[in-house]
Design a protein around this motif. Sequence first.
Motif, PDB file in Angstrom:
ATOM      1  N   GLN A  43       0.842  -1.218   0.000  1.00  0.00           N
ATOM      2  CA  GLN A  43       0.000   0.000   0.000  1.00  0.00           C
ATOM      3  C   GLN A  43       0.872   1.263   0.000  1.00  0.00           C
ATOM      4  O   GLN A  43       0.510   2.277  -0.574  1.00  0.00           O
ATOM      5  CB  GLN A  43      -0.915   0.079   1.236  1.00  0.00           C
ATOM      6  CG  GLN A  43      -1.504  -1.203   1.741  1.00  0.00           C
ATOM      7  CD  GLN A  43      -2.512  -1.823   0.810  1.00  0.00           C
ATOM      8  OE1 GLN A  43      -2.971  -1.173  -0.116  1.00  0.00           O
ATOM      9  NE2 GLN A  43      -2.838  -3.066   1.057  1.00  0.00           N
ATOM     10  N   GLY A  46       3.908   0.352  -3.393  1.00  0.00           N
ATOM     11  CA  GLY A  46       3.594  -0.293  -4.662  1.00  0.00           C
ATOM     12  C   GLY A  46       4.340  -1.613  -4.810  1.00  0.00           C
ATOM     13  O   GLY A  46       4.917  -2.141  -3.853  1.00  0.00           O
ATOM     14  N   LEU A 104       1.166   0.755 -11.271  1.00  0.00           N
ATOM     15  CA  LEU A 104      -0.179   1.010 -10.766  1.00  0.00           C
ATOM     16  C   LEU A 104      -1.222   0.919 -11.871  1.00  0.00           C
ATOM     17  O   LEU A 104      -2.380   0.620 -11.612  1.00  0.00           O
ATOM     18  CB  LEU A 104      -0.247   2.395 -10.112  1.00  0.00           C
ATOM     19  CG  LEU A 104       0.708   2.599  -8.955  1.00  0.00           C
ATOM     20  CD1 LEU A 104       0.556   4.002  -8.400  1.00  0.00           C
ATOM     21  CD2 LEU A 104       0.456   1.572  -7.870  1.00  0.00           C
ATOM     22  N   GLN A 130      -5.669   1.993  -5.283  1.00  0.00           N
ATOM     23  CA  GLN A 130      -4.206   2.012  -5.275  1.00  0.00           C
ATOM     24  C   GLN A 130      -3.686   3.336  -5.813  1.00  0.00           C
ATOM     25  O   GLN A 130      -2.784   3.948  -5.235  1.00  0.00           O
ATOM     26  CB  GLN A 130      -3.668   0.834  -6.114  1.00  0.00           C
ATOM     27  CG  GLN A 130      -2.156   0.747  -6.190  1.00  0.00           C
ATOM     28  CD  GLN A 130      -1.522   0.273  -4.883  1.00  0.00           C
ATOM     29  OE1 GLN A 130      -1.927   0.685  -3.794  1.00  0.00           O
ATOM     30  NE2 GLN A 130      -0.539  -0.581  -4.974  1.00  0.00           N
TER      31      GLN A 130
ATOM     32  N   PRO B  24      -6.231  -2.819  -2.489  1.00  0.00           N
ATOM     33  CA  PRO B  24      -5.355  -3.555  -3.406  1.00  0.00           C
ATOM     34  C   PRO B  24      -4.653  -4.686  -2.667  1.00  0.00           C
ATOM     35  O   PRO B  24      -4.167  -4.488  -1.548  1.00  0.00           O
ATOM     36  CB  PRO B  24      -4.340  -2.500  -3.861  1.00  0.00           C
ATOM     37  CG  PRO B  24      -4.839  -1.200  -3.369  1.00  0.00           C
ATOM     38  CD  PRO B  24      -5.784  -1.453  -2.256  1.00  0.00           C
TER      39      PRO B  24
END
Lengths: 196, 133
Positions: A43, A46, A104, A130, B24
């Motif tokens: 988080q 990446g 991303l 994200q 995510p």
Amino acid sequence: MLVENLTGKTDKTLVIQCQQGDSGSFRYLYQRYQAKVRSTLYQLCGNNRLDDLVQEVFLRVWKGIPKLRETAYFSTWLYRITWNVATDERRQFAKYGASVAEDLTEVETRLSRPQDSPNLMQLHYQDVIQRGLQSLSLDHRAVLVLHDLEDLPQKEVAEILHLPTGTVKSRLFYARQAIRTFLQQQGVHNASISES
Amino acid sequence: MRQFPNPNPDKDEKLVQFLRHYRPIAPTPPSDLEKRVMAMVQQNPRSSPVSRKLWIIPSAITAVLCLAWGGSRWLEPTPNFASQETQSQELAAFLVDNWQNVADPAVNLHADPNLVNQWQALTHSEMITSPSD
């Protein structure tokens, strides 16, 4: 915070055994926490060098564990190291200009029409979040990730980041405001948020 | 401290739920990552607590010796300079007084008639026994 699973031993017991040089106990700590560390680093930084960063965190833990006095607060200390590794990575990124943002859009490029299937919608929202996280400053992102995603209480977040609790509250307020705005700009409206 | 308003906690709660639901997910770690981490740990062995504690022994001996030396210095009586000064003044006065007696014996002889008699007896006998006579 005492955690007891896998081995039936608490963090405190495992930490004390690690301090005596027992690498087997360290393996249990790794198995217990690697998912949280990995998720937090993902988080914050990446996918770039994610495995390297996880290794770096646990190497620092191994080296630093003999000096850990408050053995009961291992997880707070571990998050603190994770945060330090993430900030170091950000400094390297700023210095050498590596493209963290490149990966991303990986999900997005695989999507043509996200509304076609629920799975694709899921992927789409994950990608938006994200990117939303990456749009925040690292300070705001850290508070949002630790509090809202990792579900840590504000007091523990304050200890991890070495901040007063009031500062954590204010950063959380602004971080939520910023990501809400970002989601709206990306076409994610309140109705979608309520549906989750 | 400034309070940050939360006009709609329900709205925040929904946002947090949304973020958690669609957070995510980090890619699955490679199967050998644990092995790599443990290999790094093995390559970075730490000194055992016992060997670290061995360093305490010479340090403790040095500290004890320093304390003993410092303590003996501290307990040693310090010279009393005021007393020494008084003694030297008395000595000087005595010497001056004594010298005056030698140079001018009449000063004290007049003060004590016995001494005068003794002095006269001595000088008289010297005159009698003088070889020059």
